[in-house]
Design a protein around this motif. Structure first.
Motif, PDB file in Angstrom:
ATOM      1  N   ALA A  33      28.172 -39.462 -53.256  1.00 23.65           N
ATOM      2  CA  ALA A  33      27.502 -38.533 -53.876  1.00 23.65           C
ATOM      3  C   ALA A  33      28.280 -37.423 -54.414  1.00 23.65           C
ATOM      4  O   ALA A  33      28.653 -36.537 -53.575  1.00 23.65           O
ATOM      5  CB  ALA A  33      26.551 -37.958 -52.789  1.00 23.65           C
ATOM      6  N   ASP A  34      28.561 -37.507 -55.574  1.00 17.26           N
ATOM      7  CA  ASP A  34      29.319 -36.345 -56.183  1.00 17.26           C
ATOM      8  C   ASP A  34      28.528 -35.036 -56.068  1.00 17.26           C
ATOM      9  O   ASP A  34      27.426 -34.997 -56.054  1.00 17.26           O
ATOM     10  CB  ASP A  34      29.614 -36.556 -57.839  1.00 17.26           C
ATOM     11  CG  ASP A  34      30.724 -37.904 -57.764  1.00 17.26           C
ATOM     12  OD1 ASP A  34      31.078 -38.098 -56.871  1.00 17.26           O
ATOM     13  OD2 ASP A  34      30.937 -38.197 -59.062  1.00 17.26           O
ATOM     14  N   ASP A  35      29.471 -33.881 -56.173  1.00 19.68           N
ATOM     15  CA  ASP A  35      28.738 -32.767 -55.861  1.00 19.68           C
ATOM     16  C   ASP A  35      27.872 -32.057 -57.010  1.00 19.68           C
ATOM     17  O   ASP A  35      27.179 -31.093 -56.623  1.00 19.68           O
ATOM     18  CB  ASP A  35      29.907 -31.719 -55.243  1.00 19.68           C
ATOM     19  CG  ASP A  35      30.931 -31.192 -56.008  1.00 19.68           C
ATOM     20  OD1 ASP A  35      30.680 -31.885 -57.242  1.00 19.68           O
ATOM     21  OD2 ASP A  35      31.741 -30.414 -55.774  1.00 19.68           O
ATOM     22  N   ASP A  36      28.121 -32.501 -58.082  1.00 25.39           N
ATOM     23  CA  ASP A  36      27.272 -31.847 -59.251  1.00 25.39           C
ATOM     24  C   ASP A  36      26.024 -32.700 -59.603  1.00 25.39           C
ATOM     25  O   ASP A  36      25.242 -32.249 -60.593  1.00 25.39           O
ATOM     26  CB  ASP A  36      28.209 -31.653 -60.317  1.00 25.39           C
ATOM     27  CG  ASP A  36      28.951 -32.840 -61.123  1.00 25.39           C
ATOM     28  OD1 ASP A  36      29.065 -33.823 -60.202  1.00 25.39           O
ATOM     29  OD2 ASP A  36      29.665 -32.781 -61.913  1.00 25.39           O
ATOM     30  N   ASN A  37      25.706 -33.944 -59.009  1.00 24.31           N
ATOM     31  CA  ASN A  37      24.607 -34.806 -59.477  1.00 24.31           C
ATOM     32  C   ASN A  37      23.343 -34.250 -58.911  1.00 24.31           C
ATOM     33  O   ASN A  37      23.111 -33.214 -58.106  1.00 24.31           O
ATOM     34  CB  ASN A  37      24.899 -36.015 -58.885  1.00 24.31           C
ATOM     35  CG  ASN A  37      25.849 -36.779 -59.819  1.00 24.31           C
ATOM     36  OD1 ASN A  37      26.182 -36.526 -60.903  1.00 24.31           O
ATOM     37  ND2 ASN A  37      26.516 -37.945 -58.885  1.00 24.31           N
ATOM     38  N   THR A  38      21.897 -34.714 -59.418  1.00 28.42           N
ATOM     39  CA  THR A  38      20.994 -34.132 -58.609  1.00 28.42           C
ATOM     40  C   THR A  38      20.123 -35.512 -58.229  1.00 28.42           C
ATOM     41  O   THR A  38      20.094 -36.569 -58.660  1.00 28.42           O
ATOM     42  CB  THR A  38      20.063 -33.714 -59.880  1.00 28.42           C
ATOM     43  OG1 THR A  38      20.982 -32.861 -60.647  1.00 28.42           O
ATOM     44  CG2 THR A  38      18.730 -33.122 -59.432  1.00 28.42           C
ATOM     45  N   TRP A  40      20.477 -38.253 -61.033  1.00 29.28           N
ATOM     46  CA  TRP A  40      20.789 -37.812 -62.726  1.00 29.28           C
ATOM     47  C   TRP A  40      22.416 -37.441 -62.473  1.00 29.28           C
ATOM     48  O   TRP A  40      22.722 -36.477 -61.557  1.00 29.28           O
ATOM     49  CB  TRP A  40      20.056 -36.588 -62.898  1.00 29.28           C
ATOM     50  CG  TRP A  40      18.538 -36.944 -63.260  1.00 29.28           C
ATOM     51  CD1 TRP A  40      17.983 -37.468 -64.336  1.00 29.28           C
ATOM     52  CD2 TRP A  40      17.689 -37.011 -62.128  1.00 29.28           C
ATOM     53  NE1 TRP A  40      16.730 -37.455 -64.174  1.00 29.28           N
ATOM     54  CE2 TRP A  40      16.304 -37.261 -62.816  1.00 29.28           C
ATOM     55  CE3 TRP A  40      17.587 -36.734 -60.747  1.00 29.28           C
ATOM     56  CZ2 TRP A  40      15.102 -37.574 -62.181  1.00 29.28           C
ATOM     57  CZ3 TRP A  40      16.421 -36.873 -60.068  1.00 29.28           C
ATOM     58  CH2 TRP A  40      15.129 -37.275 -60.692  1.00 29.28           C
ATOM     59  N   HIS A  41      23.158 -37.767 -63.268  1.00 32.25           N
ATOM     60  CA  HIS A  41      24.359 -37.451 -63.399  1.00 32.25           C
ATOM     61  C   HIS A  41      24.502 -36.304 -64.291  1.00 32.25           C
ATOM     62  O   HIS A  41      24.993 -36.075 -65.311  1.00 32.25           O
ATOM     63  CB  HIS A  41      25.325 -38.497 -64.082  1.00 32.25           C
ATOM     64  CG  HIS A  41      26.732 -38.576 -64.275  1.00 32.25           C
ATOM     65  ND1 HIS A  41      27.322 -37.955 -65.511  1.00 32.25           N
ATOM     66  CD2 HIS A  41      27.654 -38.465 -63.166  1.00 32.25           C
ATOM     67  CE1 HIS A  41      28.636 -37.944 -65.224  1.00 32.25           C
ATOM     68  NE2 HIS A  41      28.781 -38.025 -63.717  1.00 32.25           N
ATOM     69  N   THR A  42      23.834 -35.022 -63.764  1.00 33.96           N
ATOM     70  CA  THR A  42      23.993 -33.668 -64.317  1.00 33.96           C
ATOM     71  C   THR A  42      25.405 -33.177 -64.341  1.00 33.96           C
ATOM     72  O   THR A  42      26.164 -33.567 -63.229  1.00 33.96           O
ATOM     73  CB  THR A  42      23.196 -33.048 -63.500  1.00 33.96           C
ATOM     74  OG1 THR A  42      23.084 -32.957 -62.097  1.00 33.96           O
ATOM     75  CG2 THR A  42      21.589 -33.135 -64.044  1.00 33.96           C
ATOM     76  N   ARG A  43      25.674 -32.392 -65.050  1.00 33.19           N
ATOM     77  CA  ARG A  43      27.343 -31.701 -65.084  1.00 33.19           C
ATOM     78  C   ARG A  43      26.760 -30.127 -65.243  1.00 33.19           C
ATOM     79  O   ARG A  43      25.990 -29.769 -66.063  1.00 33.19           O
ATOM     80  CB  ARG A  43      28.139 -32.132 -65.988  1.00 33.19           C
ATOM     81  CG  ARG A  43      28.242 -33.608 -66.079  1.00 33.19           C
ATOM     82  CD  ARG A  43      29.109 -34.547 -66.829  1.00 33.19           C
ATOM     83  NE  ARG A  43      30.654 -33.838 -66.319  1.00 33.19           N
ATOM     84  CZ  ARG A  43      31.619 -34.162 -67.087  1.00 33.19           C
ATOM     85  NH1 ARG A  43      31.355 -34.610 -68.416  1.00 33.19           N
ATOM     86  NH2 ARG A  43      32.755 -33.926 -66.894  1.00 33.19           N
ATOM     87  N   THR A  44      27.496 -29.181 -64.313  1.00 31.83           N
ATOM     88  CA  THR A  44      27.344 -28.117 -64.336  1.00 31.83           C
ATOM     89  C   THR A  44      28.158 -27.084 -65.212  1.00 31.83           C
ATOM     90  O   THR A  44      29.291 -27.518 -65.260  1.00 31.83           O
ATOM     91  CB  THR A  44      27.496 -27.442 -62.807  1.00 31.83           C
ATOM     92  OG1 THR A  44      26.521 -28.060 -62.054  1.00 31.83           O
ATOM     93  CG2 THR A  44      27.260 -25.827 -62.880  1.00 31.83           C
TER      94      THR A  44
HETATM   95 MN    MN Z   1      30.001 -34.951 -61.680  1.00 35.20          MN
END
Ligand code: MN
Ligand code: UDP
Length: 244
Positions: A105-110, A220-224
């Motif tokens: 679980a990457d820290d920037d995904n949703t 979702w592979h969102t990016r901040t």
């Molecule tokens: Mn990412």
């Protein structure tokens, strides 16, 4: 009782770090029997993350390992050492009698809460669609007769497992039964981390499709976006030192 979901999150110091972890914690604290393995990319546990985790309301393990500078270049896979540190922790602290499911679980995904309901029943390796990857609005495994038979993706469809880090989960016993399975730097091309790892523990024909035969996007592979900090004061700093 429900198998524990082990969510492995690599994280590194940057302006949005605490905001990202806050968003994640809000999802994770609503998931029953979730254990959060947070692995900082740092030479020691930072005060910010230590304080954050103590108050976040999610059961957790706090690890750290610093990525060597030579691996911090553009086009290189990220968080290899951190994910491996989490796998090593699981192999040291969990055994044959423990039931669990491991998820990266990457820290920037949703993350949708439904995703955790789906992955909970993972017997070997499960797989599902991910939004905003592969140069398309989503990437997904193609399923026929309950089996994965191909991949819908806009990027390198020749990958053995054309999925993102957020697109699969692994039963804890599979992690323990394959003690040498790791994320590799040597010989690993960018974007091939997932395939290189999954090849070590499963076959495409054995994958368990989730999310209604891989027809629903639940992550979702969102990016901040980087915050604009050009107007930070250089001299006349604030009178209090505030953690952001
Ligand atoms: Mn990412
Ligand atoms: N990450 C890290 N160290 C780094 C860069 C990234 O630990 O030097 C972590 C990051 O916090 C995230 C994961 O590795 O949890 C994937 O990184 P990122 O989201 O930047 O990758 P992308 O979205 O481009 O795949």
């Amino acid at each position: 009782s429900l198998p524990i979901i082990y969510a492995i999150t690599p994280t590194y110091n940057r302006p949005v770090q605490k905001a990202e972890l806050t968003r994640l914690a809000h999802a994770f604290r609503q998931v029953p029997r979730l254990h959060w393995i947070v692995v900082e990319d740092s030479t020691s546990r930072t005060d910010l993350v230590t304080r954050f985790l103590a108050r976040c309301g999610v059961p957790y393990t706090h690890l750290h390992v610093f990525t060597p500078r030579r691996f911090k270049r553009a086009g290189m896979p990220r968080a290899t050492e951190q994910r491996n540190a989490a796998l090593a922790w699981l192999r040291q602290h969990r055994g044959k009698r423990d039931s669990g499911v491991v998820f990266f679980a990457d820290d920037d995904n949703t993350y949708s809460l439904e995703l955790f309901e789906e992955m909970r029943s993972t017997r070997g390796v499960s797989i599902w669609p991910v939004g905003f990857v592969g140069g398309r609005s989503y990437e997904r495994p193609l399923v026929s007769g309950g089996k994965v038979v191909g991949w819908y993706t806009g990027w390198r469809p020749d990958r053995p497992f054309a999925t993102d880090m957020a697109g699969f989960a692994v039963n804890l016993q599979v992690i323990l039964a394959n003690p040498r399975a790791l994320f590799k730097r040597r010989g690993s091309q960018p974007g091939m981390q997932e395939s290189d790892f999954l090849k070590q523990i499963t076959k495409v024909s054995e994958l368990e499709p989730k999310a209604n035969n891989c027809t629903r996007v639940l992550v979702w592979h969102t990016r901040t976006e980087k915050p604009h900090l050009a107007n930070e004061p250089k001299l006349r700093k604030d009178s209090v030192d505030i953690e952001v």
